[in-house]
Design a protein around this motif. Sequence first.
Motif, PDB file in Angstrom:
ATOM      1  N   HIS A 193       0.838  -1.207   0.000  1.00  0.00           N
ATOM      2  CA  HIS A 193       0.000   0.000   0.000  1.00  0.00           C
ATOM      3  C   HIS A 193       0.873   1.257   0.000  1.00  0.00           C
ATOM      4  O   HIS A 193       1.866   1.347   0.724  1.00  0.00           O
ATOM      5  CB  HIS A 193      -0.915   0.000   1.226  1.00  0.00           C
ATOM      6  CG  HIS A 193      -1.950  -1.075   1.195  1.00  0.00           C
ATOM      7  ND1 HIS A 193      -3.148  -0.945   0.530  1.00  0.00           N
ATOM      8  CD2 HIS A 193      -1.960  -2.339   1.734  1.00  0.00           C
ATOM      9  CE1 HIS A 193      -3.853  -2.070   0.672  1.00  0.00           C
ATOM     10  NE2 HIS A 193      -3.143  -2.923   1.394  1.00  0.00           N
ATOM     11  N   ARG A 264      -9.428   7.806  -3.818  1.00  0.00           N
ATOM     12  CA  ARG A 264      -9.620   6.806  -2.776  1.00  0.00           C
ATOM     13  C   ARG A 264      -8.299   6.149  -2.390  1.00  0.00           C
ATOM     14  O   ARG A 264      -7.522   5.750  -3.260  1.00  0.00           O
ATOM     15  CB  ARG A 264     -10.581   5.720  -3.266  1.00  0.00           C
ATOM     16  CG  ARG A 264     -12.034   6.121  -3.240  1.00  0.00           C
ATOM     17  CD  ARG A 264     -12.900   5.022  -3.831  1.00  0.00           C
ATOM     18  NE  ARG A 264     -14.299   5.397  -3.835  1.00  0.00           N
ATOM     19  CZ  ARG A 264     -15.232   4.768  -4.549  1.00  0.00           C
ATOM     20  NH1 ARG A 264     -14.889   3.725  -5.300  1.00  0.00           N
ATOM     21  NH2 ARG A 264     -16.480   5.165  -4.496  1.00  0.00           N
ATOM     22  N   THR A 266      -6.019   3.044  -0.790  1.00  0.00           N
ATOM     23  CA  THR A 266      -6.132   1.581  -0.771  1.00  0.00           C
ATOM     24  C   THR A 266      -6.083   1.041   0.653  1.00  0.00           C
ATOM     25  O   THR A 266      -6.278  -0.153   0.866  1.00  0.00           O
ATOM     26  CB  THR A 266      -5.007   0.933  -1.592  1.00  0.00           C
ATOM     27  OG1 THR A 266      -3.735   1.227  -0.977  1.00  0.00           O
ATOM     28  CG2 THR A 266      -5.026   1.445  -3.029  1.00  0.00           C
ATOM     29  N   LEU A 288     -16.981  -1.249  -2.270  1.00  0.00           N
ATOM     30  CA  LEU A 288     -15.593  -1.704  -2.165  1.00  0.00           C
ATOM     31  C   LEU A 288     -15.525  -2.989  -1.354  1.00  0.00           C
ATOM     32  O   LEU A 288     -16.246  -3.162  -0.369  1.00  0.00           O
ATOM     33  CB  LEU A 288     -14.735  -0.628  -1.489  1.00  0.00           C
ATOM     34  CG  LEU A 288     -14.672   0.726  -2.193  1.00  0.00           C
ATOM     35  CD1 LEU A 288     -13.941   1.743  -1.327  1.00  0.00           C
ATOM     36  CD2 LEU A 288     -13.997   0.594  -3.552  1.00  0.00           C
ATOM     37  N   ARG A 289     -14.656  -3.881  -1.743  1.00  0.00           N
ATOM     38  CA  ARG A 289     -14.448  -5.129  -1.018  1.00  0.00           C
ATOM     39  C   ARG A 289     -13.290  -4.959  -0.034  1.00  0.00           C
ATOM     40  O   ARG A 289     -12.279  -4.340  -0.351  1.00  0.00           O
ATOM     41  CB  ARG A 289     -14.134  -6.263  -1.996  1.00  0.00           C
ATOM     42  CG  ARG A 289     -15.249  -6.582  -2.994  1.00  0.00           C
ATOM     43  CD  ARG A 289     -14.723  -7.493  -4.089  1.00  0.00           C
ATOM     44  NE  ARG A 289     -13.595  -6.861  -4.788  1.00  0.00           N
ATOM     45  CZ  ARG A 289     -12.723  -7.518  -5.553  1.00  0.00           C
ATOM     46  NH1 ARG A 289     -12.829  -8.834  -5.697  1.00  0.00           N
ATOM     47  NH2 ARG A 289     -11.736  -6.868  -6.157  1.00  0.00           N
ATOM     48  N   GLU A 292      -9.888  -6.776  -0.463  1.00  0.00           N
ATOM     49  CA  GLU A 292      -9.420  -6.817  -1.853  1.00  0.00           C
ATOM     50  C   GLU A 292      -9.242  -5.424  -2.450  1.00  0.00           C
ATOM     51  O   GLU A 292      -8.259  -5.174  -3.164  1.00  0.00           O
ATOM     52  CB  GLU A 292     -10.390  -7.635  -2.715  1.00  0.00           C
ATOM     53  CG  GLU A 292     -10.398  -9.131  -2.401  1.00  0.00           C
ATOM     54  CD  GLU A 292     -11.296  -9.479  -1.226  1.00  0.00           C
ATOM     55  OE1 GLU A 292     -11.361 -10.677  -0.878  1.00  0.00           O
ATOM     56  OE2 GLU A 292     -11.922  -8.553  -0.649  1.00  0.00           O
ATOM     57  N   ASP A 293     -10.206  -4.514  -2.170  1.00  0.00           N
ATOM     58  CA  ASP A 293     -10.122  -3.163  -2.726  1.00  0.00           C
ATOM     59  C   ASP A 293      -9.540  -2.151  -1.738  1.00  0.00           C
ATOM     60  O   ASP A 293      -8.878  -1.190  -2.134  1.00  0.00           O
ATOM     61  CB  ASP A 293     -11.512  -2.690  -3.159  1.00  0.00           C
ATOM     62  CG  ASP A 293     -12.117  -3.571  -4.232  1.00  0.00           C
ATOM     63  OD1 ASP A 293     -11.369  -3.990  -5.134  1.00  0.00           O
ATOM     64  OD2 ASP A 293     -13.332  -3.844  -4.156  1.00  0.00           O
ATOM     65  N   VAL A 294      -9.807  -2.356  -0.472  1.00  0.00           N
ATOM     66  CA  VAL A 294      -9.294  -1.447   0.546  1.00  0.00           C
ATOM     67  C   VAL A 294      -9.028  -2.223   1.828  1.00  0.00           C
ATOM     68  O   VAL A 294      -9.840  -3.070   2.227  1.00  0.00           O
ATOM     69  CB  VAL A 294     -10.273  -0.275   0.819  1.00  0.00           C
ATOM     70  CG1 VAL A 294     -11.616  -0.781   1.329  1.00  0.00           C
ATOM     71  CG2 VAL A 294      -9.683   0.732   1.796  1.00  0.00           C
ATOM     72  N   PRO A 358      -4.259  -3.385  -4.192  1.00  0.00           N
ATOM     73  CA  PRO A 358      -4.687  -3.735  -5.552  1.00  0.00           C
ATOM     74  C   PRO A 358      -3.581  -3.480  -6.574  1.00  0.00           C
ATOM     75  O   PRO A 358      -3.000  -2.384  -6.603  1.00  0.00           O
ATOM     76  CB  PRO A 358      -5.878  -2.804  -5.800  1.00  0.00           C
ATOM     77  CG  PRO A 358      -6.379  -2.478  -4.423  1.00  0.00           C
ATOM     78  CD  PRO A 358      -5.189  -2.430  -3.554  1.00  0.00           C
ATOM     79  N   ARG A 363       0.503  -8.902  -4.028  1.00  0.00           N
ATOM     80  CA  ARG A 363      -0.744  -9.652  -4.191  1.00  0.00           C
ATOM     81  C   ARG A 363      -0.468 -11.062  -4.693  1.00  0.00           C
ATOM     82  O   ARG A 363       0.346 -11.266  -5.545  1.00  0.00           O
ATOM     83  CB  ARG A 363      -1.678  -8.888  -5.137  1.00  0.00           C
ATOM     84  CG  ARG A 363      -3.009  -9.603  -5.365  1.00  0.00           C
ATOM     85  CD  ARG A 363      -3.944  -8.717  -6.159  1.00  0.00           C
ATOM     86  NE  ARG A 363      -4.463  -7.654  -5.324  1.00  0.00           N
ATOM     87  CZ  ARG A 363      -5.525  -7.786  -4.517  1.00  0.00           C
ATOM     88  NH1 ARG A 363      -6.115  -8.975  -4.427  1.00  0.00           N
ATOM     89  NH2 ARG A 363      -5.975  -6.781  -3.809  1.00  0.00           N
TER      90      ARG A 363
END
Length: 363
Positions: A193, A264, A266, A288-289, A292-294, A358, A363
């Motif tokens: 991040h 936005r 992460t 948002l997930r 996974e997204d945040v 992301p 990842r």
Amino acid sequence: MSRHDPGTRRATISDVAREAGVSPSTASVVFSGKTPVSDATRRRVLDAAAALGYTGPDPRAASLRRGRSGIVGVVFEEHLGQAFLDPVKTLMMDGLADAVGPLGAGLLLLRDHEPAGSDAAQAAGPSLTTAPLDAAVLIGCSGMLRESLETVKARGIPVVVIEGDAGGDVPRIDLDNREAQRQLASHLRALGHRRAAVVTLPVRVDWERGWIGDDTAITVDVTRDRLAGALDVFPDAPAYAAAGSFIDEGLAAGREIFADPDRRPTAVIAQSDLLAAGVVRAAEEAGLRVPEDVSVTGFDGIVVDGLAPYELTTAVQPAADKGRAAGAAVAAMMEGRPAASIRFTCTFREGNTTGPAPGSAAR
């Protein structure tokens, strides 16, 4: 038939002893429990006490003999009703009560200042300036609590501060707030991040929620220290200060943070688990997930009802131990012994609310 007329005066331990046919000292130890006596003697004394309407030693007299009131004042910054919506403060109070109980003391909860105007009429009762206190524990030490500190010092009452800096002459019970927050931020950094935002606790008394600017004065030590830990890792992270440690405040902050899709983050670093739970809800609202997204981190290590299937990545603090340590410091000062300041260490706990950024290599 009792030889004591209960209508004339309150029965005394001497009356009970005479009725039971024992010495006053023997009758006294039955009630104090400090010296063992036979079951037969105990039963005789208790039966005599029941016949005379004697319910035990007058606590006021005991307090006078000890030269103490038996009261430890606990002073909060916020409204008392709000304070006990925070599980961390509840756990601290449990620990504090456990520690002062053996002293024969109880806790009296007080605000950091006395109400004015119409509120004063409704709040007639003991205050920090009038209550007969043996000692005081201040929760935090910022804003008006510093005035409370001066009031307590002027009365010559021993004082301990939890999570605040009252100067070198006042014992302080606190956490490694900056280091614990830095550890959480470093965890996010290791996951790839680079764009993070911070949701902080209030920056001062009576703060209305909003973004923290370069000119924002932060007078709450916990907020400042935890923010510094996050900025050690993410120096450019924007920070939004909530009005309190509540899920609804985290939700409101999250809505602001996720409002602009182009900006936005992460990852969101929240300064309490309750705030983090609100941020998770805001993320879900925004489609948002998590994670996974945040990714979202909290702070405290409490149980947040209704958060399943999420388990927060957080810093677990020993809230009850902090309260017990404050009580031990109070006991030491009341007995004329030195009381040391103590800094507790938080424990990092990884949950399922953090994951690789992301598109990152992690990842």
